[in-house]
Design an enzyme around this catalytic site. Structure first.
Site, PDB file in Angstrom:
ATOM      1  N   HIS A   1      28.687 -18.113 -13.587  1.00 53.37           N
ATOM      2  CA  HIS A   1      30.048 -17.608 -13.387  1.00 53.37           C
ATOM      3  C   HIS A   1      30.524 -17.771 -11.939  1.00 53.37           C
ATOM      4  O   HIS A   1      31.581 -18.381 -11.709  1.00 53.37           O
ATOM      5  CB  HIS A   1      30.132 -16.151 -13.838  1.00 53.37           C
ATOM      6  CG  HIS A   1      31.446 -15.498 -13.562  1.00 53.37           C
ATOM      7  ND1 HIS A   1      32.639 -15.957 -14.074  1.00 53.37           N
ATOM      8  CD2 HIS A   1      31.766 -14.402 -12.811  1.00 53.37           C
ATOM      9  CE1 HIS A   1      33.629 -15.195 -13.663  1.00 53.37           C
ATOM     10  NE2 HIS A   1      33.128 -14.246 -12.883  1.00 53.37           N
TER      11      HIS A   1
ATOM     12  N   HIS B   1      31.847 -13.003  -5.275  1.00 53.00           N
ATOM     13  CA  HIS B   1      32.893 -12.054  -5.655  1.00 53.00           C
ATOM     14  C   HIS B   1      32.406 -10.880  -6.505  1.00 53.00           C
ATOM     15  O   HIS B   1      33.075  -9.851  -6.574  1.00 53.00           O
ATOM     16  CB  HIS B   1      34.037 -12.783  -6.378  1.00 53.00           C
ATOM     17  CG  HIS B   1      33.717 -13.192  -7.784  1.00 53.00           C
ATOM     18  ND1 HIS B   1      33.064 -14.363  -8.096  1.00 53.00           N
ATOM     19  CD2 HIS B   1      33.962 -12.572  -8.962  1.00 53.00           C
ATOM     20  CE1 HIS B   1      32.925 -14.451  -9.404  1.00 53.00           C
ATOM     21  NE2 HIS B   1      33.453 -13.380  -9.960  1.00 53.00           N
TER      22      HIS B   1
ATOM     23  N   GLU C   1      30.304  -5.291  -6.854  1.00 50.30           N
ATOM     24  CA  GLU C   1      30.500  -4.538  -8.097  1.00 50.30           C
ATOM     25  C   GLU C   1      29.228  -4.453  -8.930  1.00 50.30           C
ATOM     26  O   GLU C   1      28.942  -3.415  -9.536  1.00 50.30           O
ATOM     27  CB  GLU C   1      31.603  -5.217  -8.912  1.00 50.30           C
ATOM     28  CG  GLU C   1      31.995  -4.458 -10.170  1.00 50.30           C
ATOM     29  CD  GLU C   1      33.151  -5.141 -10.881  1.00 50.30           C
ATOM     30  OE1 GLU C   1      33.290  -4.916 -12.087  1.00 50.30           O
ATOM     31  OE2 GLU C   1      33.904  -5.886 -10.237  1.00 50.30           O
ATOM     32  N   ASP C   2      28.445  -5.538  -8.955  1.00 48.67           N
ATOM     33  CA  ASP C   2      27.332  -5.623  -9.905  1.00 48.67           C
ATOM     34  C   ASP C   2      25.948  -5.561  -9.268  1.00 48.67           C
ATOM     35  O   ASP C   2      24.946  -5.645  -9.977  1.00 48.67           O
ATOM     36  CB  ASP C   2      27.440  -6.931 -10.711  1.00 48.67           C
ATOM     37  CG  ASP C   2      28.686  -6.965 -11.586  1.00 48.67           C
ATOM     38  OD1 ASP C   2      29.212  -5.882 -11.895  1.00 48.67           O
ATOM     39  OD2 ASP C   2      29.131  -8.071 -11.953  1.00 48.67           O
TER      40      ASP C   2
ATOM     41  N   ASP D   1      38.502 -16.121 -10.921  1.00 43.48           N
ATOM     42  CA  ASP D   1      37.549 -15.272 -11.646  1.00 43.48           C
ATOM     43  C   ASP D   1      38.033 -15.023 -13.075  1.00 43.48           C
ATOM     44  O   ASP D   1      37.301 -15.198 -14.049  1.00 43.48           O
ATOM     45  CB  ASP D   1      37.388 -13.956 -10.875  1.00 43.48           C
ATOM     46  CG  ASP D   1      36.576 -12.917 -11.637  1.00 43.48           C
ATOM     47  OD1 ASP D   1      35.614 -13.302 -12.331  1.00 43.48           O
ATOM     48  OD2 ASP D   1      36.919 -11.722 -11.544  1.00 43.48           O
TER      49      ASP D   1
ATOM     50  N   ASP E   1      62.000 -29.468 -27.855  1.00 43.23           N
ATOM     51  CA  ASP E   1      61.187 -29.976 -26.757  1.00 43.23           C
ATOM     52  C   ASP E   1      59.711 -29.609 -26.843  1.00 43.23           C
ATOM     53  O   ASP E   1      59.139 -29.051 -25.919  1.00 43.23           O
ATOM     54  CB  ASP E   1      61.763 -29.516 -25.419  1.00 43.23           C
ATOM     55  CG  ASP E   1      62.128 -28.034 -25.428  1.00 43.23           C
ATOM     56  OD1 ASP E   1      61.801 -27.372 -26.418  1.00 43.23           O
ATOM     57  OD2 ASP E   1      62.714 -27.563 -24.452  1.00 43.23           O
TER      58      ASP E   1
END
Length: 730
Positions: free
Chosen positions: A48, A72, A76-77, A139, A259
């Protein structure tokens, strides 16, 4: 599988001053911290952050952004702190990673509260550095591309959030490519049957006309060359979500949509754009009203292009988009296109960066005083909606609004006092109702009167968050003043039994120690709760005066129980089948008739005056008007009930042809839906409208039913029939 070396190679291709060591260290730390983690697909979690970093590299961002993409999720993890991140990679990278990190370490009352605070934090970080949102969008894009591996409820929640927040945010930043892919991926998971059917129909249509497509492209190439213009010409199918929205908006079947196919003509200079427009109009007949000049009047996200729809002989109509190569870069990549490398450093190339930041600051300013999480998210969705309608004041000032905005929105855009004292409006010189949607080019004049005040009814049609917040604040102030007045009278009456004076108790600040017990911020809040009925006068006096212990009552109940007790005194009945009021089992709960929620819809309950709890879909327009008083909200949820079903209204638009009604009833019967009522009306233009009330057990069943009906030959549109208002709201 994507490798770190692939990312490094991509960044080196455009970044002359790349800090290779920074990226390699970021990769090593990310790999180490995520070493024992797996994604829902079973792949190593490192897949990821690598994918996110590659997307950022494709945007040609700087090394700090790429490093943030690799890192990133570590705050958090994993156990890594922001301070350690700053020590390892510098404050710039740490700021970017922290900006995209969810707020999850605090006790929030609901998922909406956590979501609202996360977005508020992200907006604050974005106004300081727009690279934060680029990392977050990268992300979200990879998460959406791999969403099939998570459980269905999470698929729907993530896709809904993406459609409502992230895709519009990408659009406001001019990132057309990102916005289009996010919308199509969300469409796939929110309406899977409809997505599959539409994709098959579009693919079939394009396959049939493939020869014509290439023929038209070759003609465009030849005609531009003949005029000495070097043009890059490509043909493409429009995005599925865009096609779906046009089909619904125009109430037509796919074969009547002009269209589906669009040709893009890229040239070197603006004069060439207008020359090409003249060339194609001489070669094919243009459709009146379908010529749009976004070069002379760019969209608010800086999108520029000429659009025209043409009708060739013996072939379906097609759209041509004409722009310069620079305009195309900005249309596809938006804010990411405004940076380039100079002397090895990423720098902003024009003032548009500051204008993008200004858009975000304006959104933050509009929502800063909104404390209710659901209303904050609602305001955010409205502010991110693209500005499609340009209107004018009588003096020529230009105001841009989302499609569907009304004179009330216009009035509050001019000035708060103009909105508060609005009594009517003239549009293009004619008096119109205040709920009239504004159209492009309208000249709007607001009529005011000093004694006029906002009406709660305005909340049902005011669209912009600025107007809604101003109206809600005005009404809430009035409602609270009434509640305080009633609360004071009730308390004075109760205190008189004990020969106490409310005025003296207030002067002595005797109520201050009770604020925390009753969840009030100040004494006016406490008295207002008494006036509204959330706290009984006897309960408050019993807590205030120990000498009344003989008539004491239990400690103050929770917010839900306080509201519930009021409802129970009025209507002590059980909840409707299939609905459960959280924490309470003996409250009357009824499904609102305005939105007719079905099992599977996200729902919310509101305490009504004398009719128990009215249960609405969270997307119901009436929910927005109720949010001016969040204290009336009460949590509700669907409860599994074997064999249960609900009745929904359907509005089916068809061609007026023989046997149409029989085909529709056959589809309804095959889907095991009972028909409660059905009525058909024809019009002089050869069309018909069929209104039916049918039963459905849940949302998935209803979606399959809608897809089956839309697939019938002659059916142009099918939608759930919603009412504008509901008597049970009050």
């Amino acid at each position: 599988m994507l490798r770190f070396e692939d990312i490094l190679e991509k960044v080196e291709s455009y970044h002359p001053g790349l800090d290779v060591d920074l990226l390699r260290r970021a990769y090593v730390v990310s790999a180490h911290e995520h070493r024992n983690q797996l994604r829902s697909s079973g792949e190593p979690y490192l897949v990821h952050p690598l994918a996110v970093a590659m997307t950022l590299a494709e945007m040609k961002l700087d090394d700090a952004s790429i490093a943030a993409g690799l890192l990133h999720d570590v705050l958090e993890d994993t156990t890594v702190s922001k301070e350690r991140l700053a020590g390892l990679f510098g404050a710039d990278v740490a700021h970017l990673v922290d900006g995209v990190t969810k707020i999850g370490k605090y006790a929030f009352t609901s998922r909406e509260a956590q979501q609202a605070e996360t977005f508020r934090k992200m907006l604050l970080a974005m106004t300081g550095d727009l690279r934060v949102i680029l990392v977050k969008l990268a992300d979200r894009l990879h998460n959406m591309r791999t969403l099939e591996h998570v459980p269905e409820p999470k698929q729907r929640a993530t896709a809904s959030e993406t459609m409502e927040i992230y895709a519009p945010l990408a659009n406001r930043l001019g990132m057309g490519k990102m916005k289009g892919e996010l919308e199509d991926l969300s469409f796939r998971f929110l309406h899977p049957e409809e997505f599959t059917a539409l994709r098959a129909a579009v693919d079939e249509r394009i396959a049939v006309s493939a020869a014509n497509v290439e023929k038209i492209r070759q003609e465009l190439v030849a005609k531009t060359k003949a005029m000495g213009i070097e043009a890059e010409i490509t043909g493409r199918v429009k995005r599925y979500w865009s096609i779906r929205q046009k089909l619904i908006r125009q109430a037509i079947p796919l074969e009547q949509l002009y269209d589906v196919l669009a040709f893009r003509v890229l040239v070197d200079a603006v004069p060439d754009c207008y020359t090409v427009l003249g060339i194609v109009h001489q070669a094919w007949r243009p459709v009146p009203g379908r010529i749009k000049d976004y070069i002379a009047m760019p969209k608010r996200n800086f999108y520029q292009s000429l659009h025209t729809t043409l009708v060739p002989e013996g072939a379906p109509p097609f759209e041509v988009q004409i722009r310069t190569r620079e305009m195309d870069l900005i249309a596809e990549n938006g804010i990411a296109a405004h940076w380039k490398y100079k002397e090895g450093k990423l720098v902003r190339t024009d003032a548009r960066h500051e204008e993008h930041v200004g858009v975000l600051r304006q959104i933050l300013e509009t929502t800063k005083d909104v404390s209710d999480p659901r209303e904050f998210l609602s305001s955010l969705r409205i502010d991110l909606y693209p500005d499609d309608v340009y209107t004018f004041s009588p003096k020529g000032a230009v105001y841009a609004f989302p499609r569907g905005a009304t004179p009330v929105d216009f009035a509050y855009r001019v000035h708060t006092d103009v909105g508060h004292h609005c009594v009517g409006a003239r549009v293009n010189g004619r008096l119109v109702p205040l709920k009239t949607p504004l159209a492009n080019g309208d000249i709007v004049e607001i009529l005011t009167a000093p004694a006029s005040q906002p009406s709660r009814d305005w909340l049902s049609f005011a669209l912009t968050s600025r107007a809604r917040n101003k109206i809600r604040a005005f009404i809430h102030t009035g409602e609270k003043e009434k509640s305080i007045e009633i609360g004071r009278r009730l308390l004075e009456r109760e205190l008189k039994k004990w020969k106490k004076s409310l005025v003296k108790l207030l002067e002595a600040r005797a109520f201050d120690p009770l604020f925390a017990d009753f969840g009030a911020g100040k004494v006016d809040d406490l008295i207002a709760d008494v006036g509204y009925g959330k706290i009984t006068p006897r309960a408050l006096v019993a807590r205030l005066l120990p000498e009344t212990a003989s008539e004491a009552v239990p400690p103050p109940p929770s917010k839900v129980s306080a509201i519930s007790s009021v409802v129970r005194r009025v209507l002590p009945f059980g909840a409707a089948a299939g609905i459960r009021v959280k924490g309470e089992n003996d409250l009357l709960a009824t499904l609102a008739r305005c939105c007719q929620p079905v099992p599977g819809d996200d729902i919310v309950g509101y305490v009504t005056r004398g009719r128990g709890v009215s249960v609405h879909a969270t997307t119901c327009p009436n929910v927005r008007s109720l949010l001016f008083d969040p204290s009336r909200e009460i949590p509700v949820e669907w409860e599994a009930a074997k064999g249960a079903s609900v009745t929904v209204g359907l509005e089916i638009h068809t061609e007026d042809r023989q046997g149409m009604l029989a085909h529709i009833t056959r589809v309804l019967s095959a889907a095991n839906s009972n028909i409660r009522s059905i009525e058909a009306r024809t019009s002089r233009d050869g069309n018909a409208t069929i209104e039916a009330s049918v039963t459905t057990p849940d949302r998935r069943h209803l979606e399959r039913l809608l897809v089956s009906l839309r697939a019938l030959p002659g059916v142009t549109d099918v939608r759930r029939k919603l009412r504008d208002s509901d008597a049970e709201v009050g």
